[in-house]
Design an enzyme around this catalytic site. Structure first.
Site, PDB file in Angstrom:
ATOM      1  N   LYS A  13      75.709  64.620  42.830  1.00  0.00           N
ATOM      2  CA  LYS A  13      74.319  63.556  41.312  1.00  0.00           C
ATOM      3  C   LYS A  13      73.687  64.545  41.135  1.00  0.00           C
ATOM      4  O   LYS A  13      73.583  63.498  40.213  1.00  0.00           O
ATOM      5  CB  LYS A  13      73.560  63.445  43.511  1.00  0.00           C
ATOM      6  CG  LYS A  13      73.650  63.036  44.610  1.00  0.00           C
ATOM      7  CD  LYS A  13      73.147  62.806  45.737  1.00  0.00           C
ATOM      8  CE  LYS A  13      72.652  63.538  46.323  1.00  0.00           C
ATOM      9  NZ  LYS A  13      73.364  64.658  46.368  1.00  0.00           N
ATOM     10  N   ARG A  88      66.030  59.432  51.075  1.00  0.00           N
ATOM     11  CA  ARG A  88      67.481  60.172  52.479  1.00  0.00           C
ATOM     12  C   ARG A  88      67.035  58.962  53.998  1.00  0.00           C
ATOM     13  O   ARG A  88      67.616  59.451  54.974  1.00  0.00           O
ATOM     14  CB  ARG A  88      66.889  61.782  52.572  1.00  0.00           C
ATOM     15  CG  ARG A  88      65.490  61.715  53.224  1.00  0.00           C
ATOM     16  CD  ARG A  88      64.641  63.211  52.742  1.00  0.00           C
ATOM     17  NE  ARG A  88      63.676  63.742  53.518  1.00  0.00           N
ATOM     18  CZ  ARG A  88      63.381  64.735  53.920  1.00  0.00           C
ATOM     19  NH1 ARG A  88      63.936  65.907  52.756  1.00  0.00           N
ATOM     20  NH2 ARG A  88      62.007  65.044  54.878  1.00  0.00           N
ATOM     21  N   ARG A 125      79.912  77.074  44.267  1.00  0.00           N
ATOM     22  CA  ARG A 125      79.691  77.158  43.689  1.00  0.00           C
ATOM     23  C   ARG A 125      78.076  78.023  43.803  1.00  0.00           C
ATOM     24  O   ARG A 125      77.763  79.089  42.632  1.00  0.00           O
ATOM     25  CB  ARG A 125      78.074  76.048  44.453  1.00  0.00           C
ATOM     26  CG  ARG A 125      76.583  75.848  43.831  1.00  0.00           C
ATOM     27  CD  ARG A 125      76.141  75.001  43.497  1.00  0.00           C
ATOM     28  NE  ARG A 125      75.870  74.425  44.506  1.00  0.00           N
ATOM     29  CZ  ARG A 125      75.091  73.646  45.195  1.00  0.00           C
ATOM     30  NH1 ARG A 125      74.667  72.494  44.276  1.00  0.00           N
ATOM     31  NH2 ARG A 125      74.818  73.220  46.102  1.00  0.00           N
ATOM     32  N   ARG A 137      71.417  80.076  45.992  1.00  0.00           N
ATOM     33  CA  ARG A 137      70.348  78.732  46.650  1.00  0.00           C
ATOM     34  C   ARG A 137      70.848  79.385  48.232  1.00  0.00           C
ATOM     35  O   ARG A 137      71.655  79.889  48.605  1.00  0.00           O
ATOM     36  CB  ARG A 137      70.867  77.929  46.399  1.00  0.00           C
ATOM     37  CG  ARG A 137      70.583  76.994  45.183  1.00  0.00           C
ATOM     38  CD  ARG A 137      70.699  75.812  44.793  1.00  0.00           C
ATOM     39  NE  ARG A 137      70.691  74.531  46.447  1.00  0.00           N
ATOM     40  CZ  ARG A 137      71.320  73.043  46.137  1.00  0.00           C
ATOM     41  NH1 ARG A 137      71.229  72.607  45.230  1.00  0.00           N
ATOM     42  NH2 ARG A 137      70.920  73.052  46.717  1.00  0.00           N
ATOM     43  N   ARG A 148      72.896  70.307  57.177  1.00  0.00           N
ATOM     44  CA  ARG A 148      72.499  69.453  55.724  1.00  0.00           C
ATOM     45  C   ARG A 148      73.125  68.517  56.305  1.00  0.00           C
ATOM     46  O   ARG A 148      72.570  66.729  56.076  1.00  0.00           O
ATOM     47  CB  ARG A 148      72.058  70.774  55.119  1.00  0.00           C
ATOM     48  CG  ARG A 148      71.484  70.706  54.722  1.00  0.00           C
ATOM     49  CD  ARG A 148      71.119  71.911  53.059  1.00  0.00           C
ATOM     50  NE  ARG A 148      70.682  70.956  52.258  1.00  0.00           N
ATOM     51  CZ  ARG A 148      71.564  70.659  50.875  1.00  0.00           C
ATOM     52  NH1 ARG A 148      72.071  71.422  50.591  1.00  0.00           N
ATOM     53  NH2 ARG A 148      70.748  69.773  49.811  1.00  0.00           N
TER      54      ARG A 148
END
Length: 201
Positions: A13, A88, A125, A137, A148
């Site tokens: 996104k 969300r 990532r 992160r 998640r």
């Protein structure tokens, strides 16, 4: 252009939002980025948010709503925006409808991706961040991402049906090459503009 981007964590996104932002000259409003900035500020709220994010849980609705409302009041969002990470859940979508009133959402784009690919993207990532000596992160690990993804399926997927009933939803195969995904988003967004001119940046 007022557009909402839906998709599981790691669906791409952010990458697509940046491309849309440049084309339509509207800001990319990522709730994740806004919340991470709050965490870096190390305020009481920021520390509470850090604990929530690190555990893979979702930040409470009232905190998210306040963050979004404040951001939408800023001048650059007057001409439109791309919401990435909000709403969300269906209650948040209804709250957003009430906040926007007559300035309704123009389109909702859902990036559909395979869960296994999402997990692979997260691993990659984190690897790239380590190789480039940048911060990894805290939620970039497989177990946290599984939490998640499950939270996304439970709370966020019903948004597809909500926006589909309004005739706003465009499902796009997020497994295609990045530029093809971008082209499909532009096609859907251009159709939504219904001949309205795109503002110059």
């Amino acid at each position: 252009m007022r557009l909402v981007l839906l998709g599981a964590p790691g669906a791409g996104k952010g990458t697509q939002a940046d491309a849309i932002s440049k084309r339509y000259c509207v800001p990319h409003l990522s709730t994740g980025d806004i919340l991470r900035a709050e965490v870096r500020s190390e305020t009481k709220l920021g520390l509470a948010i850090r604990s929530t994010i690190d555990s893979g849980k979702l930040v409470p609705d009232d905190v998210i709503a306040d963050v979004v409302a404040q951001r939408l009041l800023q001048g650059d969002a007057a001409r439109g925006f791309i919401l990435d990470g909000f709403p969300r859940s269906v209650p948040q979508a209804r709250w957003l409808d009430g906040l926007l009133s007559d300035d309704r959402i123009d389109a909702v784009v859902e990036l559909v991706v395979d869960e296994a690919v999402v997990l692979a993207r997260v691993i990659n990532r984190a690897r790239l961040a380590r190789e480039n000596a940048t911060d990894v992160r805290k939620d970039d690990d497989v177990e946290t991402m599984r939490v998640r993804l499950e939270a996304y399926k439970v709370a966020t997927l019903p948004l597809s049906a909500y926006y589909e009933r309004q005739g706003l939803l465009h499902r796009i195969d997020g497994m295609m090459a990045v530029d093809r995904v971008t082209a499909e988003i532009f096609k859907a967004a251009d159709a939504t503009m219904r001949g309205r001119p795109v503002d110059a940046c």
